[in-house]
Design a protein around this motif. Structure first.
Motif: not given
Ligand SMILES: N[C@@H](CCC(=O)N[C@@H](CS)C(=O)NCC(=O)O)C(=O)O
Length: 195
Positions: A162-164, A169-171, A189-191
């Motif tokens: 939920n944070v990642a 989205s900033l990418n 790692a999350c993505v």
């Protein structure tokens, strides 16, 4: 059967991520909010606020993307994405609220002014004001991740997802992540789990 409403140009993508993590069966209803489809009577019965994503699962009818993810994790991810212990569950709540209230207003504010709005009506000053709010917030993540691999501790949970999904989205606007090496490694790692 679970139905997720909203297409891939919406926050429904974060719910797809959760559903795929959990490996549960679901169907998509590609309501396109950009074409006014979320304002149609049938959809308003699901979310009177006329926004996607939304989710139905039997009698459960929900909106708010991050809350949908908590519901899915606590229903289908017990002992995994939804920890068994109260402290782990509270961490999922804490980080989800942090994501929704401390991070997303600024990320979305910047994205709207830099890429979502038609060029003629974009406001660079508003974008920069949003971006200026981010360093202290992202430093919370950087500090937290200095002694652990995941926000809640040693394993990936709904807190991380939920944070990642919001930080990543900033990418879309080429955000400079270099001041935040731990956070950068964590978000990558999350993505990467999405395959
Ligand atoms: N806080 C809500 C935001 C929902 C939202 O703004 N959804 C957008 C698409 S990502 C939408 O449906 N916009 C239509 C509108 O604002 O009219 C959530 O996380 O689900």
């Amino acid at each position: 059967m679970i139905t997720l409403y909203g297409n891939d140009r919406s926050r429904a993508t974060r719910n797809v991520w959760m559903l795929e993590e959990l490996g549960v069966e679901y169907e998509r209803n590609m309501v396109d909010h950009t074409k006014g489809e979320a304002k149609k009577d049938d959809f308003l019965k699901i979310n009177p606020g006329a926004k996607v994503p939304a989710l139905t699962d039997g009698d459960v009818v929900m909106f708010e993307s991050l809350a949908i993810n908590l519901y899915l994790a606590m229903t289908y991810g017990k002992g995994g994405l939804w920890p068994d212990d109260a402290a782990g569950q509270a961490a999922c709540g804490q980080w989800t609220m942090f994501s929704a209230t401390e991070v997303e207003p600024h990320t979305v504010g910047a994205l709207i002014e830099l890429i979502f709005k038609p060029e003629a009506v974009r406001d660079e000053a508003v974008a920069q004001a949003c971006l200026a709010k981010l360093p202290p917030v992202l430093n919370v993540l950087e500090t937290t991740l200095s002694d652990r691999d995941y926000l809640g501790g040693n394993s990936f949970t709904a807190a991380d997802l939920n944070v990642a999904c919001v930080v990543n989205s900033l990418n879309m606007i080429g955000f400079d992540f270099t001041p935040y090496p731990k956070m950068t490694a964590w978000v990558k790692a999350c993505v990467a789990r999405q395959g």
